[in-house]
Design an enzyme around this catalytic site. Structure first.
Site, PDB file in Angstrom:
ATOM      1  N   ARG A   1       6.214  11.232  -0.495  1.00 27.84           N
ATOM      2  CA  ARG A   1       6.934  11.893   0.623  1.00 27.84           C
ATOM      3  C   ARG A   1       8.222  11.039   0.581  1.00 27.84           C
ATOM      4  O   ARG A   1       9.143  11.650   1.273  1.00 27.84           O
ATOM      5  CB  ARG A   1       5.861  11.868   1.768  1.00 27.84           C
ATOM      6  CG  ARG A   1       6.766  12.237   2.917  1.00 27.84           C
ATOM      7  CD  ARG A   1       5.721  12.827   4.268  1.00 27.84           C
ATOM      8  NE  ARG A   1       4.693  11.964   4.614  1.00 27.84           N
ATOM      9  CZ  ARG A   1       4.648  10.868   5.110  1.00 27.84           C
ATOM     10  NH1 ARG A   1       5.796  10.312   5.294  1.00 27.84           N
ATOM     11  NH2 ARG A   1       3.367  10.197   5.022  1.00 27.84           N
TER      12      ARG A   1
ATOM     13  N   LYS B   1      18.519  30.057  -2.971  1.00 29.05           N
ATOM     14  CA  LYS B   1      19.362  31.039  -2.941  1.00 29.05           C
ATOM     15  C   LYS B   1      20.075  30.609  -4.196  1.00 29.05           C
ATOM     16  O   LYS B   1      19.873  30.536  -5.335  1.00 29.05           O
ATOM     17  CB  LYS B   1      20.459  31.300  -1.746  1.00 29.05           C
ATOM     18  CG  LYS B   1      19.737  31.277  -0.468  1.00 29.05           C
ATOM     19  CD  LYS B   1      18.886  32.617  -0.398  1.00 29.05           C
ATOM     20  CE  LYS B   1      17.785  32.472   0.721  1.00 29.05           C
ATOM     21  NZ  LYS B   1      18.496  32.152   2.081  1.00 29.05           N
TER      22      LYS B   1
ATOM     23  N   TYR C   1      22.870  32.807  10.560  1.00 29.32           N
ATOM     24  CA  TYR C   1      21.743  33.100   9.718  1.00 29.32           C
ATOM     25  C   TYR C   1      20.495  33.511  10.913  1.00 29.32           C
ATOM     26  O   TYR C   1      20.416  32.743  11.625  1.00 29.32           O
ATOM     27  CB  TYR C   1      21.307  32.199   8.773  1.00 29.32           C
ATOM     28  CG  TYR C   1      20.025  32.303   8.028  1.00 29.32           C
ATOM     29  CD1 TYR C   1      19.955  33.413   7.041  1.00 29.32           C
ATOM     30  CD2 TYR C   1      19.001  31.687   8.269  1.00 29.32           C
ATOM     31  CE1 TYR C   1      18.594  33.781   6.298  1.00 29.32           C
ATOM     32  CE2 TYR C   1      18.002  31.914   7.684  1.00 29.32           C
ATOM     33  CZ  TYR C   1      17.712  32.746   6.647  1.00 29.32           C
ATOM     34  OH  TYR C   1      16.588  33.108   6.147  1.00 29.32           O
TER      35      TYR C   1
ATOM     36  N   ASP D   1      26.601  25.465   6.985  1.00 29.41           N
ATOM     37  CA  ASP D   1      25.891  26.111   5.943  1.00 29.41           C
ATOM     38  C   ASP D   1      26.696  26.665   4.856  1.00 29.41           C
ATOM     39  O   ASP D   1      27.251  27.582   5.073  1.00 29.41           O
ATOM     40  CB  ASP D   1      24.962  26.900   6.853  1.00 29.41           C
ATOM     41  CG  ASP D   1      23.905  27.720   5.986  1.00 29.41           C
ATOM     42  OD1 ASP D   1      24.136  27.657   4.787  1.00 29.41           O
ATOM     43  OD2 ASP D   1      22.878  28.121   6.440  1.00 29.41           O
TER      44      ASP D   1
HETATM   45  C1  LIG Z   1      18.010  31.882   3.122  1.00 30.66           C
HETATM   46  C2  LIG Z   1      19.089  31.140   4.278  1.00 30.66           C
HETATM   47  C3  LIG Z   1      18.710  30.093   4.867  1.00 30.66           C
HETATM   48  C4  LIG Z   1      17.213  29.496   5.100  1.00 30.66           C
HETATM   49  O1  LIG Z   1      16.836  29.058   3.907  1.00 30.66           O
HETATM   50  P1  LIG Z   1      15.347  29.105   3.527  1.00 30.66           P
HETATM   51  O2  LIG Z   1      15.361  28.368   1.857  1.00 30.66           O
HETATM   52  O3  LIG Z   1      14.733  30.448   3.428  1.00 30.66           O
HETATM   53  O4  LIG Z   1      14.414  28.247   4.416  1.00 30.66           O
HETATM   54  C5  LIG Z   1      19.607  29.176   5.680  1.00 30.66           C
HETATM   55  N1  LIG Z   1      20.904  29.506   5.601  1.00 30.66           N
HETATM   56  C6  LIG Z   1      21.470  30.716   5.029  1.00 30.66           C
HETATM   57  C7  LIG Z   1      22.820  31.143   4.991  1.00 30.66           C
HETATM   58  C8  LIG Z   1      20.369  31.345   4.277  1.00 30.66           C
HETATM   59  O5  LIG Z   1      20.819  32.392   3.314  1.00 30.66           O
END
Ligand SMILES: *Cc1c(COP(=O)(O)O)cnc(C)c1O
Length: 377
Positions: free
Chosen positions: A50, A195, A102, A170
Site C-alpha cells: 500500500r 480511459k 464529470y 481533469d
Molecule cells: C471516467 C472519468 C472519471 C472517473 O474515473 P473512474 O476511473 O471511472 O473512477 C473522472 N473524470 C472523467 C473526465 C472521466 O471520464
C-alpha cells in the site's frame, strides 16, 4: 526524450537482475527485510505494497514524465484520485467547479462533500472573466474538453486569475498527448487511467501529476493514509497501455474528425459538438492549447432514439470511453441520468444527445454503421 519515446521507456527500464525488458508484475503485499539493520536504518525502498510497490512506482514515473510534472501518484480509480485531491480541503473552504463537470465528480461534491461543509459554486468558465475576483476559493476544478458537450476552457487565462486557489484540471479527455495543463499554470492534473491511458477497456485506475514538492507530500500522505491504491497488475496494465498512447490518440483524432464531418452533413443530425469543427465555439482555443482535437464527439439526433441504437452493430452501447473500440451512449440515460432533469436540460444535455467515443477501427466501417443506424432512426 520526446513524448513517444518516454511513453515506451520512462519508468520501465529493463530489470537490473533478470534483464526482463518488460517489468514483471510484483504481486506481493509485503517485502522481507534482509536483516534487522535494514529495518533499523530504514534502508529498504519497498516495505508494504500500500505504501509503495515497483509497478506503481513505475507507472507514477511514467505519468509524471508525460504530464511534464515532477511527481505522479496512482490510485485505484479516477474517482479515488479525485477524492484524494478533494481531501486537501477543510470545512468552510469554497470550490469553484466548471459547470460541465464529470457526473462522478458532481456526485462527490453534491452528495458526499456537504457533510464536510465544503462550499460549491458551479460556474460557466467559458469566459474566464466570469471568475471575477475568485472570492477566496481554495480550489478551482476544471475539465477541458468537457463531458459530454466538449466545451473548451481557456486554461492559461483561468490560471492567471486563480488567486490563492489550487487549479485542478481533469485531463482525462485530452490526455497528456494532446494537452499538458501543468505547463499552463495548473497545480494538479487528474486522470482516469481507465480511459485513454489504459486504452483497452480492461482496467479501472486513476492518477495525479504535479510539480510542487509540498503539495506532493500532502497528497502522498492521503494516498497511503486513506489507501485507495491500485494493485500491481492494474498498474502494469496501465503502463502497457501507455506505450501505445501516441499511436492510438493519432488514430482516435483522425477517426473522430471524419465522423464529426460526416455527422455535420447528415440531415437527421441537428447539431454536432466537436472542437475540431470550425463552427464549434471552442475550435480556435482548442487549436491554441491542444495538439489535436481528441476522440470524443457528441451530436443531437432528430429521429427515433431506440431505432437508432437498435440498428447499430459495431458501436457498443456502453458507458466509459477512450478504449480501442468505439462506444456510444445517450448521456441523459447514462453519465447524466441522476442529474435533475431541469438542471440537465439547462446545461444543454437533451434527451436526444448522443455521445460517441470513437475507437481505432477503420473509419469507413464506423461511418457505415452510423449511416445505417441514422437511416433506421
Ligand atoms: C471516467 C472519468 C472519471 C472517473 O474515473 P473512474 O476511473 O471511472 O473512477 C473522472 N473524470 C472523467 C473526465 C472521466 O471520464
Amino acid at each position: 526524450m520526446r513524448f513517444e519515446t518516454r511513453a515506451v521507456h520512462q519508468g520501465q527500464e529493463p530489470d537490473p537482475d533478470t534483464g526482463e525488458v518488460v517489468a514483471p508484475i510484483h504481486q506481493s503485499s509485503t517485502y522481507a527485510f534482509k536483516g534487522y539493520r535494514d529495518l533499523l536504518e530504514e534502508r529498504q525502498r519497498y516495505i508494504y505494497s500500500r505504501m509503495d510497490n515497483p509497478n506503481r512506482a513505475g507507472l507514477e514515473e511514467t505519468i509524471a514524465a508525460l504530464e511534464k510534472g515532477r511527481f505522479g501518484l496512482a490510485f485505484a480509480s479516477g474517482m479515488a484520485a479525485i477524492s484524494a485531491v478533494v481531501a486537501l480541503l477543510k470545512p468552510d473552504d469554497r470550490v469553484i467547479i466548471c459547470e460541465d463537470v464529470y457526473g462522478g465528480t458532481y456526485r462527490l461534491f453534491e452528495r458526499i462533500m456537504p457533510q464536510y461543509r465544503i462550499e460549491r459554486a458551479y460556474l460557466d468558465l467559458t469566459n474566464p472573466g466570469g471568475l471575477g475576483p475568485n472570492r477566496g476559493a481554495k480550489m478551482i476544478w476544471l475539465e477541458s474538453p468537457t463531458n459530454p458537450l466538449l466545451k473548451i476552457y481557456d486554461i492559461p487565462s483561468i490560471a492567471e486569475r486563480k488567486g490563492e486557489a489550487l487549479l485542478v484540471v481533469d485531463n482525462t479527455f485530452a490526455t497528456p498527448y494532446l494537452q499538458n495543463p501543468l505547463g499552463f499554470g495548473a497545480d494538479i492534473v487528474v486522470h482516469s487511467t481507465t480511459k485513454y491511458l489504459g486504452g483497452h477497456s480492461d482496467l479501472v485506475g486513476g492518477a495525479l501529476a504535479l510539480s510542487d514538492g509540498g503539495l506532493y507530500e500532502r497528497l502522498k500522505l492521503i494516498q497511503i493514509g486513506m489507501g485507495a491504491v491500485p494493485g500491481p497488475f492494474d498498474c502494469w496494465l496501465a503502463q502497457r497501455g501507455i506505450k501505445t498512447l501516441p499511436l492510438r490518440m493519432k488514430r482516435h483524432c483522425t477517426n473522430a474528425e471524419r465522423i464529426a464531418q460526416f455527422l455535420a452533413g447528415h440531415e437527421k443530425v441537428t447539431g454536432v459538438y466537436y472542437p475540431g469543427l470550425a463552427q464549434c465555439p471552442g475550435h480556435e482555443l482548442a487549436g491554441e492549447q491542444m495538439r489535436g482535437y481528441g476522440g470524443m464527439v457528441s451530436f443531437e439526433l432528430e429521429g427515433d432514439m431506440e431505432r437508432f441504437f437498435e440498428a447499430l452493430w459495431l458501436f457498443r452501447l456502453a458507458p466509459s470511453l477512450g478504449g480501442v473500440e468505439s462506444l456510444i451512449s445517450p448521456p441523459a440515460l447514462m453519465s447524466h441520468r441522476y442529474l435533475p432533469r431541469e438542471e440537465r436540460l439547462r446545461r444543454g444535455i437533451t434527451d436526444e444527445l448522443i455521445r460517441v467515443s470513437v475507437g481505432i477501427e477503420h473509419v469507413d466501417d464506423l461511418i457505415a454503421d452510423l449511416e445505417g443506424a441514422l437511416a433506421a432512426a
